[in-house]
Motif scaffolding. Sequence first.
Motif, PDB file in Angstrom:
ATOM      1  N   ARG A 160      22.705  -2.196 -12.928  1.00  0.00           N
ATOM      2  CA  ARG A 160      22.338  -1.546 -11.663  1.00  0.00           C
ATOM      3  C   ARG A 160      21.375  -0.394 -11.913  1.00  0.00           C
ATOM      4  O   ARG A 160      20.399  -0.204 -11.181  1.00  0.00           O
ATOM      5  N   ALA A 161      21.635   0.359 -12.982  1.00  0.00           N
ATOM      6  CA  ALA A 161      20.769   1.494 -13.308  1.00  0.00           C
ATOM      7  C   ALA A 161      19.360   1.040 -13.661  1.00  0.00           C
ATOM      8  O   ALA A 161      18.385   1.749 -13.407  1.00  0.00           O
ATOM      9  N   SER A 162      19.239  -0.161 -14.233  1.00  0.00           N
ATOM     10  CA  SER A 162      17.918  -0.648 -14.651  1.00  0.00           C
ATOM     11  C   SER A 162      17.026  -1.002 -13.466  1.00  0.00           C
ATOM     12  O   SER A 162      15.813  -1.149 -13.640  1.00  0.00           O
ATOM     13  N   GLN A 163      17.605  -1.124 -12.293  1.00  0.00           N
ATOM     14  CA  GLN A 163      16.831  -1.534 -11.120  1.00  0.00           C
ATOM     15  C   GLN A 163      16.143  -0.368 -10.419  1.00  0.00           C
ATOM     16  O   GLN A 163      15.480  -0.556  -9.405  1.00  0.00           O
ATOM     17  N   SER A 164      16.324   0.849 -10.945  1.00  0.00           N
ATOM     18  CA  SER A 164      15.664   2.007 -10.341  1.00  0.00           C
ATOM     19  C   SER A 164      15.246   2.973 -11.446  1.00  0.00           C
ATOM     20  O   SER A 164      15.509   2.726 -12.627  1.00  0.00           O
ATOM     21  N   ASP A 165      14.607   4.067 -11.052  1.00  0.00           N
ATOM     22  CA  ASP A 165      14.150   5.067 -12.017  1.00  0.00           C
ATOM     23  C   ASP A 165      15.008   6.327 -12.020  1.00  0.00           C
ATOM     24  O   ASP A 165      14.615   7.357 -12.575  1.00  0.00           O
ATOM     25  N   ILE A 166      16.200   6.277 -11.420  1.00  0.00           N
ATOM     26  CA  ILE A 166      17.042   7.466 -11.361  1.00  0.00           C
ATOM     27  C   ILE A 166      17.507   7.872 -12.761  1.00  0.00           C
ATOM     28  O   ILE A 166      17.691   7.021 -13.633  1.00  0.00           O
ATOM     29  N   SER A 189      14.236  -3.100 -16.909  1.00  0.00           N
ATOM     30  CA  SER A 189      13.571  -2.363 -15.833  1.00  0.00           C
ATOM     31  C   SER A 189      12.097  -2.754 -15.718  1.00  0.00           C
ATOM     32  O   SER A 189      11.575  -3.548 -16.512  1.00  0.00           O
ATOM     33  N   ASP A 190      11.429  -2.165 -14.730  1.00  0.00           N
ATOM     34  CA  ASP A 190       9.994  -2.399 -14.564  1.00  0.00           C
ATOM     35  C   ASP A 190       9.174  -1.760 -15.679  1.00  0.00           C
ATOM     36  O   ASP A 190       7.977  -2.008 -15.787  1.00  0.00           O
ATOM     37  N   ARG A 279      10.801   7.947 -17.172  1.00  0.00           N
ATOM     38  CA  ARG A 279      12.174   7.651 -16.772  1.00  0.00           C
ATOM     39  C   ARG A 279      13.092   8.271 -17.831  1.00  0.00           C
ATOM     40  O   ARG A 279      12.948   8.012 -19.029  1.00  0.00           O
TER      41      ARG A 279
END
Length: 368
Positions: A160-166, A189-190, A279
Amino acid sequence: MSTHILLIDDDPVQRRLLRHAVERIGHVAHMAENGRQGLEALARLGDKVSVIILDLMMPEMNGLAFLNAMKDRGIEIPVIVQTGQGGIETVVMAMRAGAFDFVVKPVSPERIGTAINNALKVDRNAATRAPARSRSSTIRFEDIVAVSPAMARVMELAKRASQSDIPVVLEGESGVGKEMVARAIQAGSDRANKPFVTVNCGAIPHNLVESILFGHEKGAFTGATEKHAGKFAEADGGTLFLDEIGDLPLEVQVKLLRAIQHGEIETIGARRTQKVDVRLISATNKDLIAAVKNGEFREDLYYRLNVFPVTIPALRRRKEDIPVLARTFTERFAAGQKLERTPELTPAAMALLTAFDWPGNIRQLENS
């Protein structure tokens, strides 16, 4: 050709659940109510059975007696034993008696499926195994060796964390695999094809931390004979992994906070700030909340970093992972030494490995 799995459990509900889990992944299930019936089924089915799932606590003939009977008859089929919470002593006895793996009740269908797949990889003829993955290659989630429910939860959060840059904080003792999880988050991630830069904050002298993180201009201080970009600039567009974040000096924490808030860094000796797109993934083996209370860590920085915390449990809290980790490390060793055959861990050795608490966690197990 279908794979045949023998399920030995005195609980009819548990047998039915196991049968559904086994059949759902395409295998054929055979059932027995106790160890004696299990031996009869093996005599009847011959070499058809590829894996046995065995409950340890049963009437007439329990799991340990069944394992000993298998050994006396020279039957070499991988056995996955089931145990209740806190039954590690019995598990150790089962591993010593020759069990291949164990699962803790209640067990999910996914965990059973993973255990069966691992058991089916057992080389009964001691043939040469495929070369191990290169340690220098990109680490993906599927490269992380873990089968326990505790690590399944960690993987779910990390994906889940890999799907955003938080910002992410990975918490856990030394040696639990925090950097591997961080690299997997990056790979998923991206920013997968962008830089992944690691900084061990606890290994840098305090007077050099600021320069290493944010860089310096030539002549900015005594000894600065060349311009240095700094780790933030190196990670621009990618991921910066700050290991042991709790060891950062307070004066550097102020600059780190600015970098997170505004996306810009102050290079030592530079006249203007520099924009960076980074990130941030941090890791710590300390209690950061206690450090905040003791004035050792800035509260505002803590809340900026701790947006998405992921706690990686110690190996002693997920002993289900020990057998699969031990076999993986043995295979890597054999591949690294270019051995024709992978050495087999004896049941006694596996029992000792499982019983030990591994204060150094996975790193200690790998180097043992």
